[in-house]
Design an enzyme around this catalytic site. Structure first.
Site, PDB file in Angstrom:
ATOM      1  N   LEU A   7      18.881 -73.336  -5.088  1.00 46.14           N
ATOM      2  CA  LEU A   7      19.565 -73.806  -3.984  1.00 46.14           C
ATOM      3  C   LEU A   7      18.679 -74.885  -3.453  1.00 46.14           C
ATOM      4  O   LEU A   7      17.372 -74.718  -3.230  1.00 46.14           O
ATOM      5  CB  LEU A   7      19.896 -72.740  -3.172  1.00 46.14           C
ATOM      6  CG  LEU A   7      21.087 -71.868  -3.489  1.00 46.14           C
ATOM      7  CD1 LEU A   7      21.333 -70.742  -2.421  1.00 46.14           C
ATOM      8  CD2 LEU A   7      22.551 -72.920  -3.303  1.00 46.14           C
ATOM      9  N   GLU A  37      28.190 -67.864   3.327  1.00 42.19           N
ATOM     10  CA  GLU A  37      27.755 -66.300   2.922  1.00 42.19           C
ATOM     11  C   GLU A  37      26.548 -66.176   3.080  1.00 42.19           C
ATOM     12  O   GLU A  37      25.465 -66.751   3.470  1.00 42.19           O
ATOM     13  CB  GLU A  37      27.999 -66.374   1.270  1.00 42.19           C
ATOM     14  CG  GLU A  37      29.516 -66.460   0.734  1.00 42.19           C
ATOM     15  CD  GLU A  37      29.292 -67.022  -0.728  1.00 42.19           C
ATOM     16  OE1 GLU A  37      28.287 -66.729  -1.271  1.00 42.19           O
ATOM     17  OE2 GLU A  37      30.283 -67.071  -1.525  1.00 42.19           O
ATOM     18  N   ASP A  44      18.821 -60.919  -0.439  1.00 34.90           N
ATOM     19  CA  ASP A  44      17.590 -60.889  -1.168  1.00 34.90           C
ATOM     20  C   ASP A  44      17.466 -59.945  -1.964  1.00 34.90           C
ATOM     21  O   ASP A  44      16.822 -58.757  -1.945  1.00 34.90           O
ATOM     22  CB  ASP A  44      16.507 -60.732  -0.001  1.00 34.90           C
ATOM     23  CG  ASP A  44      15.091 -61.358  -0.307  1.00 34.90           C
ATOM     24  OD1 ASP A  44      15.048 -61.950  -1.320  1.00 34.90           O
ATOM     25  OD2 ASP A  44      13.937 -60.979   0.311  1.00 34.90           O
ATOM     26  N   TYR A  71      28.911 -63.636  -6.493  1.00 33.26           N
ATOM     27  CA  TYR A  71      29.151 -65.028  -5.404  1.00 33.26           C
ATOM     28  C   TYR A  71      29.790 -66.236  -5.600  1.00 33.26           C
ATOM     29  O   TYR A  71      30.103 -67.075  -5.449  1.00 33.26           O
ATOM     30  CB  TYR A  71      27.990 -65.135  -4.432  1.00 33.26           C
ATOM     31  CG  TYR A  71      26.846 -65.427  -5.354  1.00 33.26           C
ATOM     32  CD1 TYR A  71      26.511 -66.598  -6.011  1.00 33.26           C
ATOM     33  CD2 TYR A  71      25.794 -64.407  -5.354  1.00 33.26           C
ATOM     34  CE1 TYR A  71      25.512 -66.675  -6.629  1.00 33.26           C
ATOM     35  CE2 TYR A  71      24.416 -64.613  -5.755  1.00 33.26           C
ATOM     36  CZ  TYR A  71      24.258 -65.633  -6.473  1.00 33.26           C
ATOM     37  OH  TYR A  71      23.099 -66.189  -7.343  1.00 33.26           O
ATOM     38  N   LYS A 131      17.465 -70.961   5.284  1.00 30.73           N
ATOM     39  CA  LYS A 131      16.493 -69.958   5.021  1.00 30.73           C
ATOM     40  C   LYS A 131      16.055 -69.546   6.449  1.00 30.73           C
ATOM     41  O   LYS A 131      15.778 -70.286   7.306  1.00 30.73           O
ATOM     42  CB  LYS A 131      15.246 -70.386   4.201  1.00 30.73           C
ATOM     43  CG  LYS A 131      15.690 -70.451   2.777  1.00 30.73           C
ATOM     44  CD  LYS A 131      15.624 -69.304   1.836  1.00 30.73           C
ATOM     45  CE  LYS A 131      14.086 -69.222   1.418  1.00 30.73           C
ATOM     46  NZ  LYS A 131      13.859 -68.134   0.464  1.00 30.73           N
ATOM     47  N   CYS A 190      -7.660 -60.133 -25.717  1.00 28.10           N
ATOM     48  CA  CYS A 190      -8.575 -60.077 -24.645  1.00 28.10           C
ATOM     49  C   CYS A 190      -9.078 -61.600 -24.583  1.00 28.10           C
ATOM     50  O   CYS A 190      -9.597 -62.161 -25.688  1.00 28.10           O
ATOM     51  CB  CYS A 190      -9.702 -59.212 -24.740  1.00 28.10           C
ATOM     52  SG  CYS A 190     -11.126 -59.508 -23.500  1.00 28.10           S
ATOM     53  N   CYS A 243     -13.029 -61.486 -25.584  1.00 24.57           N
ATOM     54  CA  CYS A 243     -13.803 -60.812 -26.985  1.00 24.57           C
ATOM     55  C   CYS A 243     -12.780 -60.848 -27.999  1.00 24.57           C
ATOM     56  O   CYS A 243     -12.859 -60.556 -29.308  1.00 24.57           O
ATOM     57  CB  CYS A 243     -14.013 -59.603 -26.797  1.00 24.57           C
ATOM     58  SG  CYS A 243     -12.659 -58.196 -26.675  1.00 24.57           S
ATOM     59  N   CYS A 270      -8.454 -54.088 -22.182  1.00 19.73           N
ATOM     60  CA  CYS A 270      -9.527 -54.259 -23.275  1.00 19.73           C
ATOM     61  C   CYS A 270     -10.186 -53.050 -23.619  1.00 19.73           C
ATOM     62  O   CYS A 270     -10.735 -52.265 -22.639  1.00 19.73           O
ATOM     63  CB  CYS A 270     -10.162 -55.480 -22.949  1.00 19.73           C
ATOM     64  SG  CYS A 270     -11.476 -55.830 -24.203  1.00 19.73           S
TER      65      CYS A 270
END
Ligand code: IVH
Length: 681
Positions: free
Chosen positions: A81, A110, A114, A215, A321, A414, A417, A430
């Site tokens: 959005l 609407e 969240d 929605y 927002k 890793c 190594c 690791c």
């Protein structure tokens, strides 16, 4: 009726009852009756698995088999959005849209919930797959987990292929309850919802009260000409729709056409949008779910289609927002850190950004799951917060990268190594003890301020010494001839001298610091202190108990569980560790605690009353011996009476010895006394 048909009928009936119960809240049958039908279906499916439906209502309880979250291509463009953070900006957007339009328009506002965004794909009316947003092109297939959410219809009456977008979320009150069962590892309801979608076991997901609100609907034959009708259609098909929506139009006739099935809908004129939003901002905290804004959408579908979208967002809708992020910046890269115990931590490398007065350029990303929950990848624009004003955290993706919208893939090996990373719980490890990064980190830990405090050996110097092969393991710190550094660039006599001095000084660090500096897993300063306080005040004692495998001796210490006890036994019976301790003993580090009375919890001389006579080799002046007795809970009184329990005698003891013998007082010479002290050490 044959078996196949019975299974089909039961499945349909049960799905209908789930809908009546979970969505409409108007059950037609009792719980008992429902359970009877359900059990019958479970039994039949077990006996005749070939007839079981992929979308059987029994799937709601999930499975114990491990999920695989394959990547799948989205069939619709999964856009984001556009955003505004001020009412002014939003009003401007609405005005511009209206002035560019030849027709009168209406808007739907609407709540922007969240949670975790999800796209549901139905084939022939049956739920086929559920994908996370991913990079917008590909998402993760989390269908098995989604099937457990009772509010999501598995089969609908609309026998066609269509997609539904919506939000998975958890109520605030449920978050507080259920986050506990995950040891409070999620920092907010959004992360718990997103984390649940990626839980490996759908049987676990089934127990979490996840909610779903639809929605947007995407149908092949678009039979609805406005958004309100799409929502209504979704509602008729069995989806949950948010009741808290508002409809705005300047056309009074238009307002009156909102169907009666939306009794709660708020209706108003375009000019009322700002006031509505202001009210929503104020009422936000009264909701039992989190919303981070509102979404303003054009209602008319043909106008939406004419406006189209950018590669990032539709031009016909915008998010308002509530909170502007504390800071936003670009995630430049994700790098991997490997700790001394092998634990892997991904770290965000950020375009430096100022928050609360300091510049942030790095932030921990905790583990693979955290990255996946946020669907994070290099190049993304992210929001950063500073939790508790100290630790910077990556909160969410504001915009995925245009050039490379991929989600970061965790490395398999890793980077230092090359050995394969092993996942244990939430973290990767690791396991190679010879990994150069792990070795370097052990050295850095050992010399750090909180441990041996060798401040002349900073991270850079350690790295240099390690890479040149001068100092590879901890004892090398004491073994190495630092005069050799005089030949190296940047090491003048003064600096080398200081290094030598601070290394020498570290030899007087107390035992608890030496113990913690060794860097054994689970043995930090606080565990070391507790060990000492509870009588384990020499390394030999710890090793002795560990070698006998006497777990309870450790686990009975307050705050130690069996895990700590087992770890201690493991560390202090490991030959490599014992060799390390032997080596360090040669360099005269403190492997015994010098006693301070308040650090000794056990009082072996409690209830004893001592007298002291004569002179001593090891206790000059004599009061030093008295100190030792008192530290162990004993009392010292030099006149001998019937209460005296012990007499400590040195050379040249006088008349006291005689009197003590007569009173049956225990007589202890210097050597015996030393043994008693050592025993209690
Ligand atoms: S419309 C084309 N409506 O907000 C994008 N989004 O990037 C369609 N969200 O994670 C979004 N509630 O899942 C829309 N009522 C709502 C919403 C909503 C929450 C989420 C969405 C996405 C984010 C927008």
């Amino acid at each position: 009726m044959n078996i196949k048909q019975r299974i089909e009928n039961l499945s349909k009936e049960l799905l209908r009852h789930q809908y009546l119960y979970y969505i409409k809240a108007e059950p037609e049958i009792s719980d008992k009756e429902y359970d009877r039908l359900f059990d019958e279906l479970v039994a039949l499916e077990k006996k005749y698995p070939e007839y079981a439906f992929k979308n059987s209502p029994t799937k709601r309880v999930g499975s114990d088999l491990d999920n695989v979250f394959a990547e799948k291509k989205h069939e619709i463009p999964v856009l984001s959005l556009d955003k505004e953070y001020t009412l002014q900006g939003l009003t401007k957007w609405v005005k511009k849209i209206i002035s560019n339009s030849e027709r009168e328009l209406s808007f739907v506002v609407e709540e922007k919930i969240d949670g975790a965004s999800i796209v549901l794909y139905y084939k022939n009316g049956v739920l086929d797959s559920a994908l996370t947003r991913g990079n917008g092109m590909f998402g993760n297939d989390v269908t098995e987990n989604i099937r457990t959410i009772k509010q999501i219809p598995l089969i609908t009456e609309e026998k066609s292929d269509f997609a539904v977008r919506g939000e998975i979320f958890i109520n605030k009150s449920d978050f507080l309850k259920y986050n506990k069962s995950f040891e409070n590892k999620y920092s907010n309801p959004r992360n718990l919802a997103a984390g649940s979608l990626r839980n490996l076991k759908s049987s676990v997901v089934a127990k979490i009260p996840l909610n779903f609100l639809a929605y947007e609907g995407f149908f092949k034959n678009q039979f609805c000409n406005n958004h309100i009708l799409i929502l209504l259609k979704l509602k008729h098909m069995g989806f949950c729709i948010n009741k808290n929506i508002a409809f705005f139009s300047s056309n009074v006739k238009d307002i009156s056409v909102v169907p009666n099935e939306f009794p709660e809908i708020i209706k108003g004129k375009i000019k009322d949008i700002s006031a509505y939003i202001e009210g929503k901002i104020k009422g936000r905290n009264k909701l039992d779910y989190e919303i981070d804004g509102l979404v303003v959408k054009i209602n008319e579908i043909d106008i939406r289609e004419n406006l189209g979208h950018t590669s990032h967002h539709p031009r016909w809708e915008i998010a308002f927002k509530f909170d502007s992020p504390i800071a936003q910046t670009v995630l430049k890269n994700i790098v991997i850190q490997v700790g001394r115990n092998g634990r892997v931590t991904p770290v965000a490398i950020l375009e430096p950004v100022k928050i609360a007065g300091s510049v942030v350029s790095r932030a921990t990303l905790h583990n693979q799951e955290y990255i996946e929950i946020l669907e994070l990848g290099p190049g993304d624009l992210v929001s950063i917060s500073k939790r508790g004003d100290i630790i910077p955290a990556v909160e969410e993706v504001i915009e995925k990268s245009y050039e490379n919208p991929a989600v970061y893939k965790f490395q398999e090996n890793c980077p230092f190594c090359g050995s394969r990373l092993i996942k244990q719980g939430a973290h990767h490890f690791c396991k190679n003890k010879k990994c150069p990064e792990r070795m370097k980190r052990s050295l850095i830990h050992f010399v750090s301020k909180d441990q041996m405090d060798i401040d002349t050996l900073g991270e850079k110097t350690i790295k240099f010494l390690f890479e040149r092969g001068f100092v590879k393991i901890i004892p090398d710190i004491y073994k190495f001839n630092y005069d050799l550094l005089l030949k190296e660039e940047g090491f003048k006599e003064k600096r080398v001298d200081n290094i030598k001095k601070s290394i020498d000084k570290s030899k007087s660090r107390p035992f608890k610091k030496v113990l913690a500096a060794l860097g054994f897993d689970g043995l930090g300063t606080s565990v070391a202190s507790e060990l000492i306080k509870n009588g384990f005040n020499s390394i030999d004692k710890i090793i002795e108990i560990a070698s006998k495998g006497e777990k309870e001796e450790f686990s009975k210490i307050e705050g130690f569980g069996t895990i700590t006890a087992e770890l201690l036994i493991e560390h202090f019976t490991d030959n490599k560790n014992l060799e390390l301790i032997r080596e360090l003993k040669k360099w005269e580090l403190n492997f015994k605690e010098k006693i301070e009375s308040e650090t000794l919890k056990i009082k072996p001389f409690e209830n004893q009353i001592w007298a002291i006579t004569g002179s001593f080799k090891n206790f000059k002046p004599r009061s030093k011996a008295a100190e030792k007795i008192e530290q162990r809970g004993g009392k010292v009184n030099n006149t001998i009476s019937s209460k005296t329990t012990h007499l400590l005698t040195g050379s040249l003891s006088g008349s006291k010895l005689e009197r003590a013998r007569n009173l049956n007082v225990k007589i202890v010479n210097e050597k015996e006394f030393l043994d008693m002290l050592n025993l209690s050490l």
